[in-house]
Design a protein around this motif. Structure first.
Motif, PDB file in Angstrom:
ATOM      1  N   LEU A 179       9.937  10.645  -6.873  1.00 22.64           N
ATOM      2  CA  LEU A 179       9.240  10.095  -8.033  1.00 22.64           C
ATOM      3  C   LEU A 179       8.617   8.743  -7.700  1.00 22.64           C
ATOM      4  CD1 LEU A 179       8.525  10.387 -11.023  1.00 22.64           C
ATOM      5  CD2 LEU A 179      10.728   9.320 -11.574  1.00 22.64           C
ATOM      6  N   PHE A 180       9.382   7.879  -7.023  1.00 23.07           N
ATOM      7  CA  PHE A 180       8.863   6.554  -6.674  1.00 23.07           C
ATOM      8  C   PHE A 180       7.671   6.668  -5.736  1.00 23.07           C
ATOM      9  CE2 PHE A 180      13.566   5.111  -7.011  1.00 23.07           C
ATOM     10  CZ  PHE A 180      13.509   5.193  -8.392  1.00 23.07           C
ATOM     11  N   MET A 181       7.713   7.628  -4.823  1.00 27.69           N
ATOM     12  CA  MET A 181       6.616   7.801  -3.880  1.00 27.69           C
ATOM     13  C   MET A 181       5.339   8.227  -4.602  1.00 27.69           C
ATOM     14  SD  MET A 181       6.129  10.400  -0.689  1.00 27.69           S
ATOM     15  CE  MET A 181       5.381  11.578  -1.782  1.00 27.69           C
ATOM     16  N   ILE A 182       5.471   9.151  -5.547  1.00 30.82           N
ATOM     17  CA  ILE A 182       4.297   9.596  -6.309  1.00 30.82           C
ATOM     18  C   ILE A 182       3.739   8.450  -7.123  1.00 30.82           C
ATOM     19  CG2 ILE A 182       3.501  11.117  -8.160  1.00 30.82           C
ATOM     20  CD1 ILE A 182       5.522  13.200  -7.154  1.00 30.82           C
ATOM     21  N   TRP A 183       4.630   7.702  -7.771  1.00 30.28           N
ATOM     22  CA  TRP A 183       4.158   6.548  -8.544  1.00 30.28           C
ATOM     23  C   TRP A 183       3.387   5.564  -7.658  1.00 30.28           C
ATOM     24  CZ3 TRP A 183       9.231   5.004 -11.592  1.00 30.28           C
ATOM     25  CH2 TRP A 183       9.393   5.884 -12.673  1.00 30.28           C
ATOM     26  N   SER A 184       3.988   5.192  -6.528  1.00 29.07           N
ATOM     27  CA  SER A 184       3.374   4.164  -5.691  1.00 29.07           C
ATOM     28  C   SER A 184       2.061   4.628  -5.082  1.00 29.07           C
ATOM     29  CB  SER A 184       4.345   3.726  -4.587  1.00 29.07           C
ATOM     30  OG  SER A 184       4.684   4.811  -3.750  1.00 29.07           O
ATOM     31  N   SER A 185       2.008   5.883  -4.658  1.00 24.96           N
ATOM     32  CA  SER A 185       0.799   6.371  -3.986  1.00 24.96           C
ATOM     33  C   SER A 185      -0.366   6.558  -4.949  1.00 24.96           C
ATOM     34  CB  SER A 185       1.091   7.685  -3.250  1.00 24.96           C
ATOM     35  OG  SER A 185       1.516   8.690  -4.146  1.00 24.96           O
ATOM     36  N   THR A 186      -0.093   6.724  -6.228  1.00 27.10           N
ATOM     37  CA  THR A 186      -1.179   6.866  -7.206  1.00 27.10           C
ATOM     38  C   THR A 186      -1.522   5.538  -7.875  1.00 27.10           C
ATOM     39  OG1 THR A 186       0.461   7.562  -8.870  1.00 27.10           O
ATOM     40  CG2 THR A 186      -0.720   9.292  -7.685  1.00 27.10           C
ATOM     41  N   GLN A 187      -0.508   4.737  -8.179  1.00 26.25           N
ATOM     42  CA  GLN A 187      -0.726   3.445  -8.831  1.00 26.25           C
ATOM     43  C   GLN A 187      -1.468   2.468  -7.928  1.00 26.25           C
ATOM     44  OE1 GLN A 187       0.295   2.575 -12.013  1.00 26.25           O
ATOM     45  NE2 GLN A 187      -0.457   0.476 -11.869  1.00 26.25           N
ATOM     46  N   THR A 188      -1.312   2.604  -6.627  1.00 26.00           N
ATOM     47  CA  THR A 188      -1.941   1.670  -5.695  1.00 26.00           C
ATOM     48  C   THR A 188      -3.464   1.666  -5.814  1.00 26.00           C
ATOM     49  OG1 THR A 188      -1.889   0.907  -3.395  1.00 26.00           O
ATOM     50  CG2 THR A 188      -2.175   3.279  -3.735  1.00 26.00           C
ATOM     51  N   TYR A 189      -4.043   2.777  -6.289  1.00 25.05           N
ATOM     52  CA  TYR A 189      -5.497   2.837  -6.429  1.00 25.05           C
ATOM     53  C   TYR A 189      -6.004   1.952  -7.557  1.00 25.05           C
ATOM     54  CZ  TYR A 189      -5.823   6.382  -2.867  1.00 25.05           C
ATOM     55  OH  TYR A 189      -5.774   7.029  -1.650  1.00 25.05           O
ATOM     56  N   ALA A 190      -5.109   1.522  -8.444  1.00 27.64           N
ATOM     57  CA  ALA A 190      -5.466   0.532  -9.458  1.00 27.64           C
ATOM     58  C   ALA A 190      -5.054  -0.864  -8.999  1.00 27.64           C
ATOM     59  CB  ALA A 190      -4.794   0.863 -10.794  1.00 27.64           C
ATOM     60  N   ASP A 191      -3.804  -0.992  -8.553  1.00 24.65           N
ATOM     61  CA  ASP A 191      -3.263  -2.309  -8.225  1.00 24.65           C
ATOM     62  C   ASP A 191      -3.957  -2.954  -7.027  1.00 24.65           C
ATOM     63  OD1 ASP A 191      -1.515  -1.807 -10.253  1.00 24.65           O
ATOM     64  OD2 ASP A 191       0.219  -1.417  -8.969  1.00 24.65           O
ATOM     65  N   PHE A 192      -4.344  -2.140  -6.041  1.00 18.83           N
ATOM     66  CA  PHE A 192      -4.958  -2.676  -4.834  1.00 18.83           C
ATOM     67  C   PHE A 192      -6.399  -2.180  -4.679  1.00 18.83           C
ATOM     68  CE2 PHE A 192      -0.413  -2.847  -4.167  1.00 18.83           C
ATOM     69  CZ  PHE A 192      -0.232  -4.132  -3.674  1.00 18.83           C
ATOM     70  N   SER A 193      -7.076  -2.071  -5.794  1.00 22.05           N
ATOM     71  CA  SER A 193      -8.443  -1.537  -5.781  1.00 22.05           C
ATOM     72  C   SER A 193      -9.384  -2.385  -4.931  1.00 22.05           C
ATOM     73  CB  SER A 193      -8.986  -1.417  -7.199  1.00 22.05           C
ATOM     74  OG  SER A 193      -8.965  -2.677  -7.853  1.00 22.05           O
ATOM     75  N   TRP A 194      -9.234  -3.707  -4.981  1.00 23.01           N
ATOM     76  CA  TRP A 194     -10.123  -4.563  -4.190  1.00 23.01           C
ATOM     77  C   TRP A 194      -9.983  -4.257  -2.718  1.00 23.01           C
ATOM     78  CZ3 TRP A 194      -9.469  -7.918  -0.175  1.00 23.01           C
ATOM     79  CH2 TRP A 194     -10.581  -8.705   0.169  1.00 23.01           C
ATOM     80  N   GLN A 195      -8.739  -4.182  -2.239  1.00 21.91           N
ATOM     81  CA  GLN A 195      -8.504  -3.916  -0.815  1.00 21.91           C
ATOM     82  C   GLN A 195      -8.972  -2.525  -0.422  1.00 21.91           C
ATOM     83  OE1 GLN A 195      -4.366  -3.696   0.427  1.00 21.91           O
ATOM     84  NE2 GLN A 195      -4.850  -4.713   2.357  1.00 21.91           N
ATOM     85  N   ILE A 196      -8.696  -1.537  -1.271  1.00 20.44           N
ATOM     86  CA  ILE A 196      -9.111  -0.163  -0.985  1.00 20.44           C
ATOM     87  C   ILE A 196     -10.636  -0.068  -0.905  1.00 20.44           C
ATOM     88  CG2 ILE A 196      -9.224   2.175  -1.961  1.00 20.44           C
ATOM     89  CD1 ILE A 196      -6.345   1.713  -2.964  1.00 20.44           C
ATOM     90  N   ASN A 197     -11.311  -0.696  -1.879  1.00 20.62           N
ATOM     91  CA  ASN A 197     -12.777  -0.676  -1.868  1.00 20.62           C
ATOM     92  C   ASN A 197     -13.323  -1.367  -0.622  1.00 20.62           C
ATOM     93  OD1 ASN A 197     -12.776   0.592  -4.363  1.00 20.62           O
ATOM     94  ND2 ASN A 197     -13.008  -1.305  -5.513  1.00 20.62           N
ATOM     95  N   ALA A 198     -12.702  -2.502  -0.241  1.00 16.63           N
ATOM     96  CA  ALA A 198     -13.172  -3.240   0.929  1.00 16.63           C
ATOM     97  C   ALA A 198     -13.016  -2.417   2.202  1.00 16.63           C
ATOM     98  CB  ALA A 198     -12.403  -4.557   1.041  1.00 16.63           C
ATOM     99  N   VAL A 199     -11.868  -1.785   2.356  1.00 15.29           N
ATOM    100  CA  VAL A 199     -11.621  -0.987   3.560  1.00 15.29           C
ATOM    101  C   VAL A 199     -12.582   0.194   3.640  1.00 15.29           C
ATOM    102  CG1 VAL A 199      -9.945   0.534   4.692  1.00 15.29           C
ATOM    103  CG2 VAL A 199      -9.203  -1.670   3.770  1.00 15.29           C
TER     104      VAL A 199
END
Length: 212
Positions: A152-172
Protein backbone atom coordinates in the motif's frame (compact mmCIF):
# COMPACT_ATOMS: atom_id res chain seq x y z
CA UNK A 1 -25.84 28.91 -4.80
CA UNK A 2 -25.53 31.69 -7.39
CA UNK A 3 -23.27 31.36 -10.42
CA UNK A 4 -21.20 34.35 -9.32
CA UNK A 5 -20.66 32.86 -5.87
CA UNK A 6 -19.63 29.51 -7.36
CA UNK A 7 -17.14 31.19 -9.70
CA UNK A 8 -15.64 33.33 -6.93
CA UNK A 9 -15.34 30.41 -4.54
CA UNK A 10 -13.73 28.28 -7.26
CA UNK A 11 -11.20 31.03 -8.07
CA UNK A 12 -10.34 31.49 -4.40
CA UNK A 13 -9.98 27.74 -3.81
CA UNK A 14 -7.73 27.35 -6.85
CA UNK A 15 -5.52 30.23 -5.76
CA UNK A 16 -5.48 29.04 -2.15
CA UNK A 17 -4.37 25.56 -3.25
CA UNK A 18 -1.38 27.07 -5.06
CA UNK A 19 -0.36 29.39 -2.23
CA UNK A 20 -0.82 26.81 0.54
CA UNK A 21 1.14 24.29 -1.55
CA UNK A 22 4.09 26.62 -2.11
CA UNK A 23 4.15 28.51 1.20
CA UNK A 24 2.66 26.11 3.74
CA UNK A 25 -0.18 26.90 6.09
CA UNK A 26 1.67 29.10 8.59
CA UNK A 27 3.39 31.32 6.01
CA UNK A 28 0.37 31.77 3.76
CA UNK A 29 -1.25 35.21 3.77
CA UNK A 30 -4.84 35.73 2.66
CA UNK A 31 -3.82 38.86 0.76
CA UNK A 32 -1.59 36.71 -1.47
CA UNK A 33 -4.48 34.33 -2.12
CA UNK A 34 -6.75 37.26 -2.97
CA UNK A 35 -4.18 38.72 -5.38
CA UNK A 36 -3.69 35.42 -7.17
CA UNK A 37 -7.45 34.87 -7.38
CA UNK A 38 -8.00 38.40 -8.63
CA UNK A 39 -10.55 39.27 -5.94
CA UNK A 40 -10.59 41.74 -3.05
CA UNK A 41 -9.17 40.40 0.22
CA UNK A 42 -12.57 40.99 1.81
CA UNK A 43 -14.07 38.41 -0.56
CA UNK A 44 -11.84 35.69 0.87
CA UNK A 45 -13.26 36.33 4.32
CA UNK A 46 -16.77 36.78 2.98
CA UNK A 47 -16.82 33.36 1.31
CA UNK A 48 -14.67 31.38 3.72
CA UNK A 49 -14.59 33.27 7.01
CA UNK A 50 -10.92 32.77 7.93
CA UNK A 51 -7.69 31.16 6.76
CA UNK A 52 -8.24 27.91 8.63
CA UNK A 53 -11.69 27.42 7.10
CA UNK A 54 -10.26 28.12 3.65
CA UNK A 55 -7.44 25.66 4.27
CA UNK A 56 -9.97 23.01 5.32
CA UNK A 57 -11.96 23.72 2.14
CA UNK A 58 -8.83 23.14 0.05
CA UNK A 59 -8.24 19.83 1.84
CA UNK A 60 -11.84 18.82 1.16
CA UNK A 61 -11.30 19.23 -2.59
CA UNK A 62 -8.76 16.40 -2.46
CA UNK A 63 -10.23 14.28 0.33
CA UNK A 64 -13.31 13.17 -1.60
CA UNK A 65 -11.33 12.08 -4.71
CA UNK A 66 -8.91 10.21 -2.43
CA UNK A 67 -11.74 8.44 -0.65
CA UNK A 68 -13.38 7.56 -3.97
CA UNK A 69 -10.14 6.14 -5.38
CA UNK A 70 -10.80 2.72 -3.86
CA UNK A 71 -13.91 2.18 -5.98
CA UNK A 72 -12.10 -0.27 -8.34
CA UNK A 73 -10.88 -2.32 -5.36
CA UNK A 74 -14.41 -2.34 -3.93
CA UNK A 75 -16.18 -3.38 -7.12
CA UNK A 76 -13.77 -5.48 -9.24
CA UNK A 77 -13.06 -9.10 -8.29
CA UNK A 78 -10.02 -9.57 -10.53
CA UNK A 79 -7.06 -8.25 -8.49
CA UNK A 80 -5.00 -7.44 -11.59
CA UNK A 81 -7.69 -5.20 -13.03
CA UNK A 82 -8.63 -3.76 -9.63
CA UNK A 83 -5.03 -2.83 -8.79
CA UNK A 84 -4.42 -1.41 -12.25
CA UNK A 85 -7.52 0.79 -12.08
CA UNK A 86 -6.66 1.91 -8.54
CA UNK A 87 -3.19 2.96 -9.66
CA UNK A 88 -4.65 4.83 -12.66
CA UNK A 89 -7.09 6.62 -10.39
CA UNK A 90 -4.38 7.65 -7.94
CA UNK A 91 -2.29 9.07 -10.78
CA UNK A 92 -5.27 10.97 -12.18
CA UNK A 93 -5.71 12.59 -8.75
CA UNK A 94 -2.07 13.72 -8.81
CA UNK A 95 -2.61 15.04 -12.33
CA UNK A 96 -5.90 16.82 -11.76
CA UNK A 97 -5.33 18.08 -8.20
CA UNK A 98 -1.59 18.80 -8.10
CA UNK A 99 -1.66 21.69 -5.63
CA UNK A 100 -4.32 20.23 -3.35
CA UNK A 101 -2.37 16.95 -3.37
CA UNK A 102 0.71 18.81 -2.14
CA UNK A 103 -1.35 20.55 0.54
CA UNK A 104 -2.67 17.18 1.68
CA UNK A 105 0.83 15.66 1.74
CA UNK A 106 2.17 18.60 3.75
CA UNK A 107 -0.73 18.25 6.19
CA UNK A 108 0.03 14.55 6.69
CA UNK A 109 3.73 15.28 7.20
CA UNK A 110 2.79 17.79 9.92
CA UNK A 111 0.80 15.10 11.71
CA UNK A 112 -2.58 16.19 10.24
CA UNK A 113 -3.32 18.82 12.96
CA UNK A 114 -6.04 20.49 10.91
CA UNK A 115 -7.74 17.37 9.54
CA UNK A 116 -11.02 16.80 11.32
CA UNK A 117 -11.37 13.61 13.40
CA UNK A 118 -14.10 12.47 11.00
CA UNK A 119 -11.85 12.76 7.95
CA UNK A 120 -8.95 11.07 9.74
CA UNK A 121 -11.24 8.18 10.64
CA UNK A 122 -12.58 7.88 7.09
CA UNK A 123 -9.03 7.77 5.73
CA UNK A 124 -8.05 5.18 8.32
CA UNK A 125 -11.11 3.08 7.46
CA UNK A 126 -10.12 3.22 3.80
CA UNK A 127 -6.59 2.08 4.59
CA UNK A 128 -7.91 -0.78 6.71
CA UNK A 129 -10.20 -1.85 3.87
CA UNK A 130 -7.32 -1.90 1.39
CA UNK A 131 -5.09 -3.89 3.74
CA UNK A 132 -7.88 -6.39 4.35
CA UNK A 133 -8.48 -6.73 0.60
CA UNK A 134 -4.81 -7.36 -0.12
CA UNK A 135 -4.77 -9.96 2.66
CA UNK A 136 -7.85 -11.67 1.16
CA UNK A 137 -6.12 -11.92 -2.22
CA UNK A 138 -3.02 -13.37 -0.57
CA UNK A 139 -5.06 -15.91 1.42
CA UNK A 140 -6.96 -16.87 -1.74
CA UNK A 141 -3.70 -17.57 -3.57
CA UNK A 142 -4.25 -14.70 -6.01
CA UNK A 143 -0.96 -13.01 -5.18
CA UNK A 144 2.25 -13.83 -3.33
CA UNK A 145 2.57 -13.47 0.43
CA UNK A 146 3.84 -9.89 0.34
CA UNK A 147 3.45 -7.29 3.08
CA UNK A 148 0.04 -5.63 2.54
CA UNK A 149 1.22 -2.53 4.39
CA UNK A 150 4.34 -1.98 2.32
CA UNK A 151 2.48 -2.74 -0.90
CA UNK A 152 0.00 0.00 0.00
CA UNK A 153 2.78 2.44 0.91
CA UNK A 154 4.57 1.72 -2.35
CA UNK A 155 1.46 2.44 -4.42
CA UNK A 156 0.83 5.63 -2.50
CA UNK A 157 4.40 6.89 -2.89
CA UNK A 158 4.77 5.98 -6.56
CA UNK A 159 1.56 7.79 -7.52
CA UNK A 160 1.67 10.74 -5.10
CA UNK A 161 5.19 11.66 -6.21
CA UNK A 162 3.80 12.93 -9.53
CA UNK A 163 2.13 15.74 -7.57
CA UNK A 164 4.64 16.31 -4.77
CA UNK A 165 7.73 16.31 -7.01
CA UNK A 166 6.16 17.65 -10.19
CA UNK A 167 8.83 20.31 -10.67
CA UNK A 168 11.65 17.77 -10.58
CA UNK A 169 9.78 15.27 -12.76
CA UNK A 170 9.00 17.95 -15.35
CA UNK A 171 12.62 19.15 -15.32
CA UNK A 172 14.05 15.66 -15.80
CA UNK A 173 11.62 15.01 -18.66
CA UNK A 174 12.36 18.41 -20.21
CA UNK A 175 8.74 19.55 -20.11
CA UNK A 176 6.82 22.39 -18.54
CA UNK A 177 4.11 19.90 -17.62
CA UNK A 178 3.36 16.25 -18.27
CA UNK A 179 0.96 15.19 -21.00
CA UNK A 180 -1.87 12.72 -20.49
CA UNK A 181 0.25 10.11 -22.30
CA UNK A 182 2.97 10.52 -19.67
CA UNK A 183 0.51 9.62 -16.93
CA UNK A 184 -0.66 6.66 -19.02
CA UNK A 185 2.95 5.48 -19.34
CA UNK A 186 3.43 5.84 -15.59
CA UNK A 187 0.26 3.90 -14.86
CA UNK A 188 1.34 1.05 -17.13
CA UNK A 189 4.81 0.81 -15.59
CA UNK A 190 3.68 1.05 -11.96
CA UNK A 191 0.95 -1.52 -12.62
CA UNK A 192 3.43 -3.85 -14.30
CA UNK A 193 5.84 -3.59 -11.36
CA UNK A 194 3.08 -4.21 -8.83
CA UNK A 195 1.44 -7.11 -10.67
CA UNK A 196 4.65 -8.90 -11.58
CA UNK A 197 6.36 -8.07 -8.31
CA UNK A 198 3.44 -9.50 -6.33
CA UNK A 199 2.95 -12.37 -8.81
CA UNK A 200 -0.78 -11.65 -9.11
CA UNK A 201 -2.69 -14.76 -10.16
CA UNK A 202 -6.21 -15.81 -10.98
CA UNK A 203 -8.15 -18.25 -8.84
CA UNK A 204 -6.54 -21.24 -10.58
CA UNK A 205 -3.02 -19.92 -9.87
CA UNK A 206 -2.44 -18.94 -13.48
CA UNK A 207 -0.28 -15.82 -13.76
CA UNK A 208 -2.24 -12.77 -14.88
CA UNK A 209 -0.68 -10.64 -17.60
CA UNK A 210 -0.56 -6.90 -17.08
CA UNK A 211 -3.70 -5.23 -18.48
CA UNK A 212 -2.97 -2.92 -21.38
Amino acid sequence: MSTIRKKNEAKILKAASQVFASEGYAATKTIDIAKLAGVPKANVYYYFGNKETLYSAVLETIIEPLLSATHPIETIDNPAIALTEYIKTKLIISRDYPYASKVFANEIMRGSPLLSPEIRQRLMNQSTFLLDKFTQWIDAGQMDDVSPHHLLFMIWSSTQTYADFSWQINAVMGKSSLAASDYDDAARLISQLVLKGCNVRSGNDTAISTPG
